[in-house]
Design a protein around this motif. Structure first.
Motif, PDB file in Angstrom:
ATOM      1  N   GLY A   1       7.903  -0.129  -4.430  1.00 40.12           N
ATOM      2  CA  GLY A   1       6.752  -0.458  -3.586  1.00 40.12           C
ATOM      3  C   GLY A   1       5.545   0.423  -3.840  1.00 40.12           C
ATOM      4  O   GLY A   1       4.537   0.336  -3.130  1.00 40.12           O
ATOM      5  N   SER A   2       5.595   1.259  -4.867  1.00 37.54           N
ATOM      6  CA  SER A   2       4.501   2.194  -5.152  1.00 37.54           C
ATOM      7  C   SER A   2       3.195   1.484  -5.506  1.00 37.54           C
ATOM      8  O   SER A   2       2.115   1.904  -5.083  1.00 37.54           O
ATOM      9  CB  SER A   2       4.894   3.136  -6.296  1.00 37.54           C
ATOM     10  N   SER A   3       3.298   0.404  -6.281  1.00 40.33           N
ATOM     11  CA  SER A   3       2.088  -0.322  -6.692  1.00 40.33           C
ATOM     12  C   SER A   3       1.391  -0.959  -5.499  1.00 40.33           C
ATOM     13  O   SER A   3       0.164  -0.887  -5.368  1.00 40.33           O
ATOM     14  CB  SER A   3       2.434  -1.394  -7.729  1.00 40.33           C
ATOM     15  N   ILE A   4       2.162  -1.583  -4.628  1.00 42.81           N
ATOM     16  CA  ILE A   4       1.584  -2.206  -3.441  1.00 42.81           C
ATOM     17  C   ILE A   4       0.963  -1.150  -2.540  1.00 42.81           C
ATOM     18  O   ILE A   4      -0.133  -1.346  -1.990  1.00 42.81           O
ATOM     19  CB  ILE A   4       2.648  -3.024  -2.686  1.00 42.81           C
ATOM     20  N   HIS A   5       1.642  -0.013  -2.393  1.00 42.37           N
ATOM     21  CA  HIS A   5       1.123   1.081  -1.569  1.00 42.37           C
ATOM     22  C   HIS A   5      -0.228   1.569  -2.095  1.00 42.37           C
ATOM     23  O   HIS A   5      -1.186   1.747  -1.334  1.00 42.37           O
ATOM     24  CB  HIS A   5       2.122   2.237  -1.560  1.00 42.37           C
ATOM     25  N   ALA A   6      -0.319   1.758  -3.411  1.00 39.28           N
ATOM     26  CA  ALA A   6      -1.550   2.252  -4.024  1.00 39.28           C
ATOM     27  C   ALA A   6      -2.679   1.225  -3.912  1.00 39.28           C
ATOM     28  O   ALA A   6      -3.829   1.575  -3.628  1.00 39.28           O
ATOM     29  CB  ALA A   6      -1.303   2.607  -5.482  1.00 39.28           C
ATOM     30  N   LEU A   7      -2.348  -0.045  -4.123  1.00 42.59           N
ATOM     31  CA  LEU A   7      -3.359  -1.101  -4.019  1.00 42.59           C
ATOM     32  C   LEU A   7      -3.847  -1.225  -2.578  1.00 42.59           C
ATOM     33  O   LEU A   7      -5.049  -1.396  -2.328  1.00 42.59           O
ATOM     34  CB  LEU A   7      -2.788  -2.428  -4.516  1.00 42.59           C
ATOM     35  N   ALA A   8      -2.925  -1.126  -1.638  1.00 42.43           N
ATOM     36  CA  ALA A   8      -3.295  -1.199  -0.219  1.00 42.43           C
ATOM     37  C   ALA A   8      -4.264  -0.081   0.149  1.00 42.43           C
ATOM     38  O   ALA A   8      -5.236  -0.293   0.887  1.00 42.43           O
ATOM     39  CB  ALA A   8      -2.045  -1.138   0.655  1.00 42.43           C
ATOM     40  N   GLN A   9      -4.009   1.119  -0.371  1.00 43.95           N
ATOM     41  CA  GLN A   9      -4.910   2.245  -0.092  1.00 43.95           C
ATOM     42  C   GLN A   9      -6.305   1.992  -0.660  1.00 43.95           C
ATOM     43  O   GLN A   9      -7.317   2.301  -0.013  1.00 43.95           O
ATOM     44  CB  GLN A   9      -4.320   3.530  -0.675  1.00 43.95           C
ATOM     45  N   ALA A  10      -6.353   1.448  -1.873  1.00 45.18           N
ATOM     46  CA  ALA A  10      -7.644   1.141  -2.493  1.00 45.18           C
ATOM     47  C   ALA A  10      -8.398   0.100  -1.671  1.00 45.18           C
ATOM     48  O   ALA A  10      -9.620   0.191  -1.498  1.00 45.18           O
ATOM     49  CB  ALA A  10      -7.428   0.644  -3.924  1.00 45.18           C
ATOM     50  N   LEU A  11      -7.689  -0.885  -1.139  1.00 42.11           N
ATOM     51  CA  LEU A  11      -8.314  -1.924  -0.320  1.00 42.11           C
ATOM     52  C   LEU A  11      -8.815  -1.351   1.004  1.00 42.11           C
ATOM     53  O   LEU A  11      -9.891  -1.716   1.492  1.00 42.11           O
ATOM     54  CB  LEU A  11      -7.325  -3.059  -0.064  1.00 42.11           C
ATOM     55  N   GLU A  12      -8.038  -0.453   1.569  1.00 40.94           N
ATOM     56  CA  GLU A  12      -8.466   0.202   2.814  1.00 40.94           C
ATOM     57  C   GLU A  12      -9.725   1.033   2.588  1.00 40.94           C
ATOM     58  O   GLU A  12     -10.594   1.111   3.456  1.00 40.94           O
ATOM     59  CB  GLU A  12      -7.331   1.063   3.359  1.00 40.94           C
ATOM     60  N   ASN A  13      -9.825   1.624   1.407  1.00 44.77           N
ATOM     61  CA  ASN A  13     -11.023   2.398   1.070  1.00 44.77           C
ATOM     62  C   ASN A  13     -12.254   1.502   0.948  1.00 44.77           C
ATOM     63  O   ASN A  13     -13.391   1.975   1.072  1.00 44.77           O
ATOM     64  CB  ASN A  13     -10.817   3.168  -0.243  1.00 44.77           C
ATOM     65  N   LEU A  14     -12.015   0.222   0.722  1.00 44.56           N
ATOM     66  CA  LEU A  14     -13.111  -0.748   0.643  1.00 44.56           C
ATOM     67  C   LEU A  14     -13.452  -1.332   2.010  1.00 44.56           C
ATOM     68  O   LEU A  14     -14.336  -2.182   2.130  1.00 44.56           O
ATOM     69  CB  LEU A  14     -12.745  -1.882  -0.327  1.00 44.56           C
ATOM     70  N   GLY A  15     -12.702  -0.914   3.035  1.00 46.23           N
ATOM     71  CA  GLY A  15     -13.008  -1.365   4.386  1.00 46.23           C
ATOM     72  C   GLY A  15     -12.026  -2.348   4.994  1.00 46.23           C
ATOM     73  O   GLY A  15     -12.235  -2.808   6.127  1.00 46.23           O
ATOM     74  N   CYS A  16     -10.954  -2.694   4.277  1.00 46.74           N
ATOM     75  CA  CYS A  16      -9.957  -3.612   4.841  1.00 46.74           C
ATOM     76  C   CYS A  16      -9.226  -2.929   5.995  1.00 46.74           C
ATOM     77  O   CYS A  16      -8.763  -1.798   5.859  1.00 46.74           O
ATOM     78  CB  CYS A  16      -8.954  -4.034   3.776  1.00 46.74           C
ATOM     79  N   GLN A  17      -9.109  -3.622   7.103  1.00 51.25           N
ATOM     80  CA  GLN A  17      -8.459  -3.058   8.290  1.00 51.25           C
ATOM     81  C   GLN A  17      -6.986  -3.446   8.396  1.00 51.25           C
ATOM     82  O   GLN A  17      -6.183  -2.710   8.952  1.00 51.25           O
ATOM     83  CB  GLN A  17      -9.209  -3.503   9.548  1.00 51.25           C
ATOM     84  N   HIS A  18      -6.655  -4.614   7.866  1.00 50.27           N
ATOM     85  CA  HIS A  18      -5.266  -5.079   7.901  1.00 50.27           C
ATOM     86  C   HIS A  18      -4.884  -5.570   6.502  1.00 50.27           C
ATOM     87  O   HIS A  18      -5.421  -6.567   6.021  1.00 50.27           O
ATOM     88  CB  HIS A  18      -5.092  -6.230   8.912  1.00 50.27           C
ATOM     89  N   VAL A  19      -3.970  -4.849   5.862  1.00 49.52           N
ATOM     90  CA  VAL A  19      -3.518  -5.210   4.525  1.00 49.52           C
ATOM     91  C   VAL A  19      -2.040  -5.585   4.602  1.00 49.52           C
ATOM     92  O   VAL A  19      -1.182  -4.751   4.887  1.00 49.52           O
ATOM     93  CB  VAL A  19      -3.710  -4.053   3.528  1.00 49.52           C
TER      94      VAL A  19
END
Length: 209
Positions: A182-200
């Motif tokens: 699940g490392s890839s999903i975790h890293a991608l989710a963090q990048a999306l949150e940095n872009l302002g996503c509130q629910h990933v």
């Protein structure tokens, strides 16, 4: 009008095409016959990785493991409907956009396509939402022999948000093919949150043991 004709032709071809697995009965919408579809290694549960819940359609066993490998590495793109419909069969959350797991430029050149982006487009069409790709992936390195912390650090450096991206979505769904750590999903989710996503949210076709 042209889109309607294309859909009609596609359904007509499916109605006379044999199942992709048994080649005996006729295809349904998912390109398999009813029996083969029902006999897939369904899981349809949520698993937790890095404190994130990930919806999983199948166990990574026969024949789903073969289907994914052929689709991913052997350019057998006729399996795209099976895989897309597998994800659509899950109780997916209501989101504003789908984010396909990105692959590096090197992998894209080797493979010729991003396998999850193709599936994302099929899903987005049915769900009537856009595909959003606001993150790029740099060179993908092997994780073999690394500790859990080293793996996370290695993966996190691979995902880079596109700062100039104009579109913004609060609720998004990441899709990927096979989940292990699940490392890839975790890293991608963090990048999306940095872009302002509130629910990933995240969904995978299959989970490997």
């Amino acid at each position: 009008m042209l889109q309607f004709i294309h859909q009609l032709l596609h359904k007509s071809i499916q109605s006379i095409s044999p199942c992709l697995l048994c080649s005996i009965d006729l295809q349904q919408q998912h390109s398999l016959c009813k029996d083969c579809w029902n006999q897939l290694p369904w899981y349809k549960q949520s698993i937790e990785r890095h404190e994130q819940q990930i919806l999983v359609a199948h166990r990574y066993t026969f024949p789903m493991d073969r289907i994914i490998l052929k689709y991913k590495y052997e350019q057998q793109l006729h399996y795209q409907n099976v895989l897309a419909q597998s994800l659509l069969s899950l109780k997916l959350p209501k989101v504003q956009a789908i984010v396909a797991m990105p692959i590096s430029t090197e992998r894209l050149q080797q493979r010729g396509y991003n396998q999850m982006l193709i599936i994302a487009k099929l899903m987005a069409k049915q769900l009537n939402i856009p595909v959003w790709q606001p993150v790029v992936r740099t060179a993908q390195h092997s994780q073999k022999g690394l500790t859990r912390l080293e793996r996370l650090e290695n993966i996190e450096h691979q995902f880079r948000p596109i700062i100039t991206e104009q579109r913004k979505y609060r609720k998004v769904l990441i899709i990927d093919d096979v989940i292990t750590t699940g490392s890839s999903i975790h890293a991608l989710a963090q990048a999306l949150e940095n872009l302002g996503c509130q629910h990933v949210y995240a969904a995978c076709i299959a989970a490997a043991e």
